[in-house]
Design a protein around this motif. Sequence first.
Motif, PDB file in Angstrom:
ATOM      1  N   GLU A 184       0.856  -1.177   0.000  1.00  0.00           N
ATOM      2  CA  GLU A 184       0.000   0.000   0.000  1.00  0.00           C
ATOM      3  C   GLU A 184       0.893   1.227   0.000  1.00  0.00           C
ATOM      4  O   GLU A 184       2.017   1.197   0.505  1.00  0.00           O
ATOM      5  CB  GLU A 184      -0.905   0.029   1.241  1.00  0.00           C
ATOM      6  N   VAL A 185       0.406   2.316  -0.570  1.00  0.00           N
ATOM      7  CA  VAL A 185       1.213   3.521  -0.679  1.00  0.00           C
ATOM      8  C   VAL A 185       1.587   4.047   0.704  1.00  0.00           C
ATOM      9  O   VAL A 185       0.774   4.060   1.628  1.00  0.00           O
ATOM     10  CB  VAL A 185       0.486   4.592  -1.507  1.00  0.00           C
ATOM     11  N   HIS A 186       2.841   4.458   0.852  1.00  0.00           N
ATOM     12  CA  HIS A 186       3.333   4.979   2.121  1.00  0.00           C
ATOM     13  C   HIS A 186       2.781   6.373   2.392  1.00  0.00           C
ATOM     14  O   HIS A 186       2.443   6.705   3.532  1.00  0.00           O
ATOM     15  CB  HIS A 186       4.866   5.018   2.085  1.00  0.00           C
ATOM     16  N   ASP A 187       2.658   7.187   1.356  1.00  0.00           N
ATOM     17  CA  ASP A 187       2.204   8.566   1.531  1.00  0.00           C
ATOM     18  C   ASP A 187       0.799   8.596   2.144  1.00  0.00           C
ATOM     19  O   ASP A 187      -0.134   7.993   1.600  1.00  0.00           O
ATOM     20  CB  ASP A 187       2.180   9.281   0.182  1.00  0.00           C
ATOM     21  N   PRO A 188       0.609   9.313   3.260  1.00  0.00           N
ATOM     22  CA  PRO A 188      -0.682   9.258   3.957  1.00  0.00           C
ATOM     23  C   PRO A 188      -1.821   9.895   3.177  1.00  0.00           C
ATOM     24  O   PRO A 188      -2.966   9.422   3.259  1.00  0.00           O
ATOM     25  CB  PRO A 188      -0.419  10.002   5.268  1.00  0.00           C
ATOM     26  N   ARG A 189      -1.546  10.937   2.395  1.00  0.00           N
ATOM     27  CA  ARG A 189      -2.618  11.587   1.641  1.00  0.00           C
ATOM     28  C   ARG A 189      -3.041  10.736   0.454  1.00  0.00           C
ATOM     29  O   ARG A 189      -4.240  10.587   0.180  1.00  0.00           O
ATOM     30  CB  ARG A 189      -2.170  12.987   1.216  1.00  0.00           C
ATOM     31  N   ALA A 190      -2.080  10.164  -0.248  1.00  0.00           N
ATOM     32  CA  ALA A 190      -2.423   9.258  -1.343  1.00  0.00           C
ATOM     33  C   ALA A 190      -3.196   8.048  -0.811  1.00  0.00           C
ATOM     34  O   ALA A 190      -4.134   7.564  -1.457  1.00  0.00           O
ATOM     35  CB  ALA A 190      -1.161   8.805  -2.066  1.00  0.00           C
TER      36      ALA A 190
END
Length: 385
Positions: A236-242
């Motif tokens: 899963e994407v690390h970036d919290p907003r994405a």
Amino acid sequence: MFRVASTFVALLALPLGAYAADLDKDQLTKIDTAVDAAIKRGECPGAVVVVVHADAVVYRKAFGKRAVKPDEVAMTTDTVFDMASLTKPVATGTSIALLIQQGKLKPQDLVSKHWPEFAANGKEKVTVEHLLLHTSGLIADNDIKDYANGHAKALERIAGLKLEAPAGTRFKYSDVGFIVLGELVEKISGTSVDQFAKKNVFDPLKMADTTYTPSEALKKRVAPTGLRDGKIILGEVHDPRAFKMGGVAGHAGLFSTADDMVRYCRMLLRDGELDGTRVLDAKTVKLFTEPHPVDVPMTKGGDAKGSRSFGWDVDTAYSAPRGNLFKKGEGYGHTGFTGTSAWVDPGTKTAIIVLANRVHPDDKGNATPLRREIGTIVATALGKK
């Protein structure tokens, strides 16, 4: 030794004529020492490094560990990485370039022409070019709470943001700006940025492992990143907003491999064509990658002159992958928060891809020194002093 894979040859059906006369292959062995040392210093658990020169892979190795928790897994050259902000040029920037090529968009277009609601609160003068160059005046990252209610609500809140500075007056790297660009891709093409990039970029280039939201099968090769809710992030994407936007956004969310990035960079170095398939016109590659001057605020006041291209860094504080010897203003590249980077130097027909998951397992680590050192080593191998 931390090195677990060693393939010092041209591959992927590329010409074996392996080393151009201007390349010192012995110098490239210093990359091994640099990566091993970075791993021993705890800057990353592992990495994959590939160097392309004269349209051939001249260096390709995996080092260290893909994962150290909950179980140790060796790094392999086919490891899939969360590319983080490399999403900006590779997925979103290329998609925008294609829409410009197709005549559906112009760099000078006001964003509000395609997204009227975006003009709210003084943003009516922001153009597509401003977003691409990070000179829009938008905040770097708006409050994570703005993303709490999903994709549509997040975009509504972004449309309502105010500018920090008048459009075009200063450079400030902005995730928000590329979220807006990702939304423009969908509004203009009728297709979400992930699907547009897949159809028009990744599939034609046969980048089979490049995708948003990896499948369960692909997750078996994904390098884990940091922590979310106390658990290791895997696939899963690390970036919290994405992540809050469902894994698909203009600024982050892309996953890829070193070999797929080789194909992408070769396409750029070949003026938009690879293996008989043209993705971008030569003039579009030039538009996408040529430098534009930007004013970079200094910590002690005043501005310094820097440069960006329409999606890529050229010469700012983010230029570590260039190293210390490649000439400023002649190449372009980008970094990703997770530890990824790519640098392309058209003058020497060279691309350097460094993929590391420096945020594993505890959101620490630092890939910047390694990127710079590898860039310098490759430039030295090409005779730069």
